[in-house]
Write a protein that holds these residues in place. Structure first.
Motif, PDB file in Angstrom:
ATOM      1  N   TRP A 255      -3.809  -5.415  13.807  1.00  0.00           N
ATOM      2  CA  TRP A 255      -3.661  -4.938  12.433  1.00  0.00           C
ATOM      3  C   TRP A 255      -3.819  -6.053  11.409  1.00  0.00           C
ATOM      4  CZ3 TRP A 255      -4.283  -0.055  12.427  1.00  0.00           C
ATOM      5  CH2 TRP A 255      -3.674   0.792  13.363  1.00  0.00           C
ATOM      6  N   SER A 256      -3.519  -7.283  11.782  1.00  0.00           N
ATOM      7  CA  SER A 256      -3.571  -8.385  10.823  1.00  0.00           C
ATOM      8  C   SER A 256      -4.925  -9.072  10.762  1.00  0.00           C
ATOM      9  CB  SER A 256      -2.482  -9.418  11.160  1.00  0.00           C
ATOM     10  OG  SER A 256      -1.187  -8.854  11.012  1.00  0.00           O
ATOM     11  N   ASP A 257      -5.862  -8.609  11.553  1.00  0.00           N
ATOM     12  CA  ASP A 257      -7.210  -9.182  11.577  1.00  0.00           C
ATOM     13  C   ASP A 257      -8.204  -8.059  11.321  1.00  0.00           C
ATOM     14  OD1 ASP A 257      -9.736 -10.192  12.285  1.00  0.00           O
ATOM     15  OD2 ASP A 257      -8.874 -11.584  13.755  1.00  0.00           O
TER      16      ASP A 257
ATOM     17  N   GLY B  49       5.346  -0.642  -2.776  1.00  0.00           N
ATOM     18  CA  GLY B  49       5.057  -1.518  -3.900  1.00  0.00           C
ATOM     19  C   GLY B  49       4.750  -2.951  -3.510  1.00  0.00           C
ATOM     20  N   ASP B  50       4.870  -3.271  -2.230  1.00  0.00           N
ATOM     21  CA  ASP B  50       4.661  -4.646  -1.776  1.00  0.00           C
ATOM     22  C   ASP B  50       3.177  -5.012  -1.868  1.00  0.00           C
ATOM     23  OD1 ASP B  50       6.043  -6.987  -0.167  1.00  0.00           O
ATOM     24  OD2 ASP B  50       4.111  -6.600   0.802  1.00  0.00           O
ATOM     25  N   GLU B  51       2.854  -5.993  -2.698  1.00  0.00           N
ATOM     26  CA  GLU B  51       1.456  -6.340  -2.956  1.00  0.00           C
ATOM     27  C   GLU B  51       0.766  -6.948  -1.741  1.00  0.00           C
ATOM     28  OE1 GLU B  51      -0.350  -5.529  -5.466  1.00  0.00           O
ATOM     29  OE2 GLU B  51       1.320  -4.568  -6.520  1.00  0.00           O
ATOM     30  N   ALA B  52       1.489  -7.741  -0.969  1.00  0.00           N
ATOM     31  CA  ALA B  52       0.882  -8.347   0.220  1.00  0.00           C
ATOM     32  C   ALA B  52       0.502  -7.272   1.241  1.00  0.00           C
ATOM     33  CB  ALA B  52       1.839  -9.358   0.841  1.00  0.00           C
ATOM     34  N   LEU B  53       1.364  -6.281   1.386  1.00  0.00           N
ATOM     35  CA  LEU B  53       1.067  -5.195   2.314  1.00  0.00           C
ATOM     36  C   LEU B  53      -0.113  -4.365   1.813  1.00  0.00           C
ATOM     37  CD1 LEU B  53       1.658  -3.507   4.792  1.00  0.00           C
ATOM     38  CD2 LEU B  53       3.457  -2.321   3.501  1.00  0.00           C
ATOM     39  N   LYS B  54      -0.146  -4.099   0.516  1.00  0.00           N
ATOM     40  CA  LYS B  54      -1.283  -3.375  -0.050  1.00  0.00           C
ATOM     41  C   LYS B  54      -2.595  -4.095   0.251  1.00  0.00           C
ATOM     42  CE  LYS B  54       0.902  -1.214  -4.101  1.00  0.00           C
ATOM     43  NZ  LYS B  54       0.876  -1.178  -5.585  1.00  0.00           N
ATOM     44  N   GLU B  55      -2.599  -5.401   0.044  1.00  0.00           N
ATOM     45  CA  GLU B  55      -3.822  -6.170   0.261  1.00  0.00           C
ATOM     46  C   GLU B  55      -4.230  -6.147   1.735  1.00  0.00           C
ATOM     47  OE1 GLU B  55      -7.164  -8.148  -0.659  1.00  0.00           O
ATOM     48  OE2 GLU B  55      -5.687  -7.324  -2.058  1.00  0.00           O
ATOM     49  N   LYS B  56      -3.255  -6.213   2.619  1.00  0.00           N
ATOM     50  CA  LYS B  56      -3.536  -6.174   4.055  1.00  0.00           C
ATOM     51  C   LYS B  56      -4.190  -4.841   4.438  1.00  0.00           C
ATOM     52  CE  LYS B  56      -1.157  -6.387   8.539  1.00  0.00           C
ATOM     53  NZ  LYS B  56       0.125  -6.719   9.221  1.00  0.00           N
ATOM     54  N   VAL B  57      -3.598  -3.745   3.969  1.00  0.00           N
ATOM     55  CA  VAL B  57      -4.136  -2.421   4.297  1.00  0.00           C
ATOM     56  C   VAL B  57      -5.501  -2.216   3.654  1.00  0.00           C
ATOM     57  CG1 VAL B  57      -3.739   0.059   4.135  1.00  0.00           C
ATOM     58  CG2 VAL B  57      -1.809  -1.475   4.534  1.00  0.00           C
ATOM     59  N   ARG B  58      -5.620  -2.628   2.403  1.00  0.00           N
ATOM     60  CA  ARG B  58      -6.882  -2.482   1.679  1.00  0.00           C
ATOM     61  C   ARG B  58      -8.008  -3.228   2.397  1.00  0.00           C
ATOM     62  NH1 ARG B  58      -5.413  -4.873  -2.705  1.00  0.00           N
ATOM     63  NH2 ARG B  58      -4.781  -3.043  -3.913  1.00  0.00           N
ATOM     64  N   ASP B  59      -7.738  -4.453   2.823  1.00  0.00           N
ATOM     65  CA  ASP B  59      -8.760  -5.260   3.479  1.00  0.00           C
ATOM     66  C   ASP B  59      -9.157  -4.661   4.817  1.00  0.00           C
ATOM     67  OD1 ASP B  59     -10.430  -7.611   3.774  1.00  0.00           O
ATOM     68  OD2 ASP B  59      -8.952  -8.375   5.193  1.00  0.00           O
ATOM     69  N   LEU B  60      -8.171  -4.185   5.562  1.00  0.00           N
ATOM     70  CA  LEU B  60      -8.464  -3.615   6.882  1.00  0.00           C
ATOM     71  C   LEU B  60      -9.337  -2.371   6.759  1.00  0.00           C
ATOM     72  CD1 LEU B  60      -6.391  -3.360  10.010  1.00  0.00           C
ATOM     73  CD2 LEU B  60      -7.091  -1.188   8.994  1.00  0.00           C
ATOM     74  N   VAL B  61      -8.969  -1.474   5.857  1.00  0.00           N
ATOM     75  CA  VAL B  61      -9.735  -0.235   5.707  1.00  0.00           C
ATOM     76  C   VAL B  61     -11.116  -0.518   5.132  1.00  0.00           C
ATOM     77  CG1 VAL B  61      -9.833   2.008   4.549  1.00  0.00           C
ATOM     78  CG2 VAL B  61      -7.671   1.194   5.525  1.00  0.00           C
ATOM     79  N   PHE B  62     -11.205  -1.426   4.191  1.00  0.00           N
ATOM     80  CA  PHE B  62     -12.496  -1.772   3.603  1.00  0.00           C
ATOM     81  C   PHE B  62     -13.448  -2.313   4.672  1.00  0.00           C
ATOM     82  CE2 PHE B  62     -15.340  -4.896   1.547  1.00  0.00           C
ATOM     83  CZ  PHE B  62     -16.021  -4.051   0.683  1.00  0.00           C
ATOM     84  N   THR B  63     -12.958  -3.246   5.479  1.00  0.00           N
ATOM     85  CA  THR B  63     -13.784  -3.862   6.518  1.00  0.00           C
ATOM     86  C   THR B  63     -14.174  -2.852   7.586  1.00  0.00           C
ATOM     87  OG1 THR B  63     -12.693  -5.988   6.150  1.00  0.00           O
ATOM     88  CG2 THR B  63     -13.902  -5.733   8.207  1.00  0.00           C
ATOM     89  N   ALA B  64     -13.200  -2.054   8.036  1.00  0.00           N
ATOM     90  CA  ALA B  64     -13.466  -1.098   9.114  1.00  0.00           C
ATOM     91  C   ALA B  64     -14.394   0.019   8.660  1.00  0.00           C
ATOM     92  CB  ALA B  64     -12.153  -0.516   9.625  1.00  0.00           C
TER      93      ALA B  64
END
Length: 265
Positions: free
Chosen positions: A38-40, A97-112
């Motif tokens: 999940w983190s990559d 509301g956690d911005e770091a978590l939002k960015e993690k999810v956003r990046d994963l879905v965008f890449t996948a």
């Protein structure tokens, strides 16, 4: 992307469209029970592509609810922040509301999503289930219950949170209603957001997956199908969760049977 998904779900082709939740099965078979990456984002994208190549479903499903559960199991800083106050819904609001978590999810879905030829569906807990998950993660001894008003509160924050996928190539979002039902009224803020971005909203139950009145209800094929004992419903599209312990050879054979049965009818 939702137009393409709608076309799949309403197609008159004899071969039924397959929507598969193979997350747990793929974790065992493809990752050999190692953690889902999940983190990559790149590694997860490769994993999702491997699922699609192996099982060839007509839709790529990303279990964002499992990503959030993994975060709650390991992100102690976030958990401490969520536990700072005990008022109803605070843990859910803080997590979303956690911005770091939002960015993690956003990046994963965008890449996948960029790597998939099939329409991409995200899978999330229902608003009421999310309330319970966040509350128990932040306060393990909590036995707090949540009413429909609380679920509506969570849905408002959910509706804002899913905007992180605004620029992504997703076709829709499935909300899992199997454990905690949320009223239809509570989903209105989420539907408003989905309509704005052109996404479909699905509701997953034990026996059916419902995308609304304009799309035929999608029957759920039970777990017994994968061990060779269950029958295949006749429908334009089918949804099923492949059990984690399913036998790989049987899984491929059963998928082949679905395809061939449609062609023969």
């Amino acid at each position: 992307m939702s137009d393409r998904l709608t076309a799949l779900l309403t197609s008159n082709d004899k071969t039924p469209r397959l929507l598969l939740d193979a997350a747990d099965y793929a974790k065992r078979v493809l990752l050999q029970d190692k953690d889902v990456p999940w983190s990559d984002a790149t590694a997860f994208s490769n994993h999702l592509s491997s699922i699609q190549m192996l099982l060839k479903p007509d839709v790529a499903l990303i279990r964002i609810d499992q990503l959030l559960q993994d975060e709650l199991a390991h992100n102690t800083t976030l958990l401490e922040t969520m536990a700072a106050k005990t008022r109803t819904g605070y843990a859910t609001r803080t997590m979303l509301g956690d911005e770091a978590l939002k960015e993690k999810v956003r990046d994963l879905v965008f890449t996948a999503s960029k790597t998939q030829n099939a329409p991409v569906l995200l899978h999330l807990s229902s608003p009421k289930a999310l309330l319970i998950t966040a509350d128990r993660a932040a306060n393990p001894d909590s036995d707090k219950s949540f009413d429909d008003d609380s679920a509506e509160f969570a849905a408002v924050y959910y509706a804002d949170w899913v905007r992180i996928f605004a620029e992504h190539r997703i076709a829709g979002i499935i909300f899992d209603e199997r454990t905690e039902l949320t009223t239809d009224e509570a989903y209105q803020p989420i539907r408003n957001t989905a309509e704005h971005y052109g996404w479909l909203i699905g509701h997953r139950g034990e026996d059916s997956l419902d995308f609304g009145e304009d799309i035929p209800t999608v029957p759920v094929v039970g777990a017994d199908f994968w061990d060779g004992s269950g029958d295949v419903p006749t429908a334009q599209a089918l949804f099923s969760e492949v059990p984690a312990d399913a036998v790989p050879e049987q899984v491929l054979e059963r998928i082949k049977e679905i395809r061939e049965q449609g062609q023969a009818s």
